[in-house]
Write a protein that holds these residues in place. Structure first.
Motif, PDB file in Angstrom:
ATOM      1  N   HIS A 335      36.321  -0.660  34.946  1.00 44.76           N
ATOM      2  CA  HIS A 335      37.292  -1.055  34.087  1.00 44.76           C
ATOM      3  C   HIS A 335      38.375  -0.027  34.023  1.00 44.76           C
ATOM      4  O   HIS A 335      39.225  -0.267  32.694  1.00 44.76           O
ATOM      5  N   GLY A 336      38.434   0.816  34.709  1.00 48.05           N
ATOM      6  CA  GLY A 336      39.632   2.039  34.546  1.00 48.05           C
ATOM      7  C   GLY A 336      39.076   2.852  33.269  1.00 48.05           C
ATOM      8  O   GLY A 336      40.026   3.724  32.761  1.00 48.05           O
ATOM      9  N   GLY A 337      37.866   2.669  33.001  1.00 45.70           N
ATOM     10  CA  GLY A 337      37.387   3.595  31.764  1.00 45.70           C
ATOM     11  C   GLY A 337      37.497   2.710  30.649  1.00 45.70           C
ATOM     12  O   GLY A 337      36.758   2.910  29.495  1.00 45.70           O
ATOM     13  N   GLN A 338      38.435   1.429  30.538  1.00 48.65           N
ATOM     14  CA  GLN A 338      38.601   0.605  29.562  1.00 48.65           C
ATOM     15  C   GLN A 338      38.951   1.306  28.221  1.00 48.65           C
ATOM     16  O   GLN A 338      40.148   0.951  27.681  1.00 48.65           O
ATOM     17  N   ILE A 339      38.372   2.404  27.643  1.00 51.84           N
ATOM     18  CA  ILE A 339      38.911   2.940  26.453  1.00 51.84           C
ATOM     19  C   ILE A 339      38.859   4.408  26.646  1.00 51.84           C
ATOM     20  O   ILE A 339      37.928   5.123  26.824  1.00 51.84           O
ATOM     21  N   PHE A 340      39.997   5.092  26.399  1.00 54.12           N
ATOM     22  CA  PHE A 340      40.099   6.342  26.613  1.00 54.12           C
ATOM     23  C   PHE A 340      39.059   7.059  25.628  1.00 54.12           C
ATOM     24  O   PHE A 340      39.063   6.568  24.397  1.00 54.12           O
ATOM     25  N   PRO A 341      38.454   8.518  25.936  1.00 55.18           N
ATOM     26  CA  PRO A 341      38.587   9.103  27.233  1.00 55.18           C
ATOM     27  C   PRO A 341      37.420   8.741  28.252  1.00 55.18           C
ATOM     28  O   PRO A 341      36.946   9.471  28.927  1.00 55.18           O
ATOM     29  N   PHE A 342      36.865   7.651  28.177  1.00 55.68           N
ATOM     30  CA  PHE A 342      35.953   6.927  29.078  1.00 55.68           C
ATOM     31  C   PHE A 342      36.322   7.326  30.480  1.00 55.68           C
ATOM     32  O   PHE A 342      35.369   7.429  31.536  1.00 55.68           O
TER      33      PHE A 342
END
Length: 393
Positions: A335-342
């Motif tokens: 998910h490209g991390g979906q929610i920073f900073p994931f």
């Protein structure tokens, strides 16, 4: 026959018990993590705000209601019988609390710095008041922006050079749609319309298509049979398909005229001018005990032409003894991390989080950031995408 029937019932009961135990374990960890974040937000942000008592009381009430939404979300996710407007409200709190928790940590660090400055007391109080107002404004702004981002799917145009490819081709990739909840029939219908406008040679779906019981996903899945491309639509399973019945999902997707690549390959393109498209099961199959990826089987008789491999998790590349003979690997999962900073946490688990990478002299890897979303309908620092891959020599 009686013994076989008893054995079958016992096996089903064991599966049911294991499923319930997994849910209880998941919910317990889920509760502890978000209870901890909620506690930190209350103690280290709200209680320390330079606001009047009444304002802090209202903020605390909003926090408690948000936490209640977090607790109700797993029920709505895995038993999707609530209307979409209510599901939307119940899915937001996960993202809201996580982003507020991150901002709380930033607020704590900056507050510590202000306390250590040599300024006068009045000046420090002014900075503290400004910081508090800024923190609450930042909480509102980041959450609003994340919600808005999830509503839009961006087109990512990627040019990929592949040796010995006689003709250029266009591959349309979607991934991690996560049908279920807010990803419903209308969402998929609109997605199909976007895909068809792109006029791709093939469409590939790189896993995590279904994230609910098949009976609930079927109306949305049915829309996928309307996808149009020159050489067809191809699918591989992701880890989430294993959670909801991998075999029935594969059978249903195949019934829609979409070919599931199960450790196998197909030839794409004009005679002697095309490439092999290969697909493997997800590496989660090793834990599941069946439907395990087999790269050797997937690559059988593919030596004469360029090869594109579909593998859900980028991490699967680490399990390959060599990538020689594989020109391009298309993945999803992150998910490209979906929610920073994931995105930083994803990089600890996966070799690539998003985008195109040169893995070695033989192989390139492209990681799609996901076309849908998992959990909260929020994205920050990682947009949803449909990938248009232009492959040529």
């Amino acid at each position: 026959l009686h013994k076989i029937y008893i054995f079958h019932l016992t096996f089903i009961n064991q599966q049911s018990i294991q499923s319930h135990m997994n849910f209880i374990i998941f919910f317990s960890v889920f509760f502890i993590v978000f209870a901890f974040q909620t506690l930190i937000i209350k103690k280290r942000l709200i209680n320390k705000l330079d606001f009047n008592y009444k304002t802090k009381k209202y903020l605390s009430l909003i926090l408690y209601i948000t936490f209640l939404g977090v607790l109700l979300y797993p029920m709505a996710r895995y038993f999707p019988i609530v209307p979409n407007w209510l599901y939307f409200l119940l899915s937001l709190p996960i993202g809201v609390i996580f982003l507020t928790f991150i901002i709380t940590l930033l607020h704590e660090i900056i507050s510590f710095g202000i306390d250590k400055t040599p300024y006068t007391k009045n000046r420090r109080e002014f900075f503290k008041k400004s910081l508090d107002i800024g923190a609450i404004s930042f909480v509102v702004a980041t959450n609003a922006k994340a919600i808005d981002n999830a509503r839009n799917i961006e087109l990512e145009l990627i040019d990929v050079k592949i040796n010995n490819l006689a003709l250029p081709y266009t591959i349309i990739q979607i991934s991690d749609v996560h049908i279920g909840g807010l990803i419903d029939q209308e969402f998929i219908k609109n997605l199909v319309d976007k895909i068809n406008i792109l006029n791709g040679d093939i469409v590939v779906i790189t896993g995590d298509l279904v994230d609910t019981k098949l009976e609930f996903a079927a109306p949305a899945l049915n829309e996928l049979k309307n996808i149009k491309s020159k050489y067809g639509t191809y699918f591989i399973v992701g880890n989430h398909e294993y959670f909801h019945g991998v075999k029935p999902i594969i059978d249903y997707v195949n019934s829609l005229g979409i070919k599931t690549l199960e450790n196998e390959n197909v030839y794409i393109g004009e005679k002697d001018k095309g490439f092999y498209l290969c697909g493997v099961y997800d590496r989660f199959g090793f834990r599941y005990g069946s439907y395990e990826p087999d790269i050797n089987k997937a690559l059988e008789k593919t030596t004469d032409f360029p090869t594109v491999l579909l593998a859900h998790q980028p991490k699967y590349i680490n399990q390959l003894e060599t990538t020689k003979g594989i020109d391009l690997i298309l993945c999803g999962h992150t998910h490209g991390g979906q929610i920073f900073p994931f995105n930083f946490l994803v990089k600890l688990e996966q070799p690539y989080a998003k985008g195109l990478h040169t893995h070695n002299e033989f192989t390139q890897v492209y990681v799609n950031k996901g076309t849908g979303f998992w959990g909260p309908p929020m994205r920050l620092g990682a947009s949803s995408e449909i990938t248009i891959l232009k492959i040529s020599s």
